[in-house]
Design an enzyme around this catalytic site. Sequence first.
Site, short mmCIF file in Angstrom:
data_model
loop_
_atom_site.label_atom_id
_atom_site.label_comp_id
_atom_site.label_asym_id
_atom_site.label_seq_id
_atom_site.Cartn_x
_atom_site.Cartn_y
_atom_site.Cartn_z
N SER A 100 72.27 29.88 -80.23
CA SER A 100 71.31 28.90 -79.73
C SER A 100 70.33 29.46 -78.70
CB SER A 100 72.04 27.70 -79.12
OG SER A 100 72.72 28.06 -77.94
N LYS A 143 71.66 27.31 -71.49
CA LYS A 143 70.34 26.82 -71.89
C LYS A 143 69.31 27.21 -70.84
CE LYS A 143 72.20 24.71 -75.43
NZ LYS A 143 72.04 25.25 -76.79
#
Length: 228
Positions: A100, A143
Site C-alpha cells: 500500500s 500511511k
Amino acid sequence: MRRAARAVLVAAVRGRRDRGGPWGEAALAEFDQTTGRWEAVRWAAGGLRAVWHERRAKIKTMPTRVRVQRAAIGAALLALPAAVVVNQFVLTPRYIPSGSMEPTVQVQDRILIDRVSFRLTGIRYGDIVEFTTPQVPGRHVLKRVIGLPGDTIECRGGAVFRDGAALPEPYLESVGDTTDCGAPVTVPAGALFVLGDHRLVSQDSRQWGTIPQDAVDGRLLTRIWPLP
C-alpha cells in the site's frame, strides 16, 4: 535507617558469601560504633566506596583473558535491557507485509520507526506515520499524512487537493494513481487525513475517514533493508 544502611553494606561486602574482602569486613566491623542515623549512612557510603576500590584492585590482578570475559558478560547484561527499552520506546524495526505504500516502501522491506521525535517536532505534511486503527485490528498501519486539522481535502481529475490547491505527489505508484475521495473532507481538531502511496490498493482515510493523532505511535525514519 541504620538497619537499612547496614543491610546495604552487608549485601555489598558479602553478597552470597559468608565473608567479604578485608576492607569491606573492616567497614562492617566498625559500623556498630557509629551513633545516629546520618553517621551510619555516611559510614555505609564510605564502606561502599571501600568495597568498590577493593573489587577494582582484585580485578586488576586477574589474567587478561578473565577480565575480558567478565567485561564482555557485563556489557551483554547491560545491552539486553537497553535494547529492549530502545526497541519499545525509541526505535522499532518493522517488516512491510503489503504494497500500500509502494514505491516508497516495498513489500518485504525492513524499516525503522522513530517513536520519539514526532512528539517533539509535531506531525507535518508528507510524514509517513505508523498507527493502529479499529479497521485493521492487531496490525500497525503505515500511511502518508496529507491533511492536518482545519484542512479541506478532496480528489478530482486524478489529483488530491488541499484547500483548493493540487498537491504535487512525485512519490505515487503511477501517474493518476488517485481514486475518488468522495465528498470533500475537513479535518477536525486532533485528527489527520492519511493516504497510501499506492492509491489503487491502499485502504486509508478515503474508506476510514480521518484518524486521531493520538493513534500515531511512530514515524518512518529510514529503510534498513534492502540498503537505501
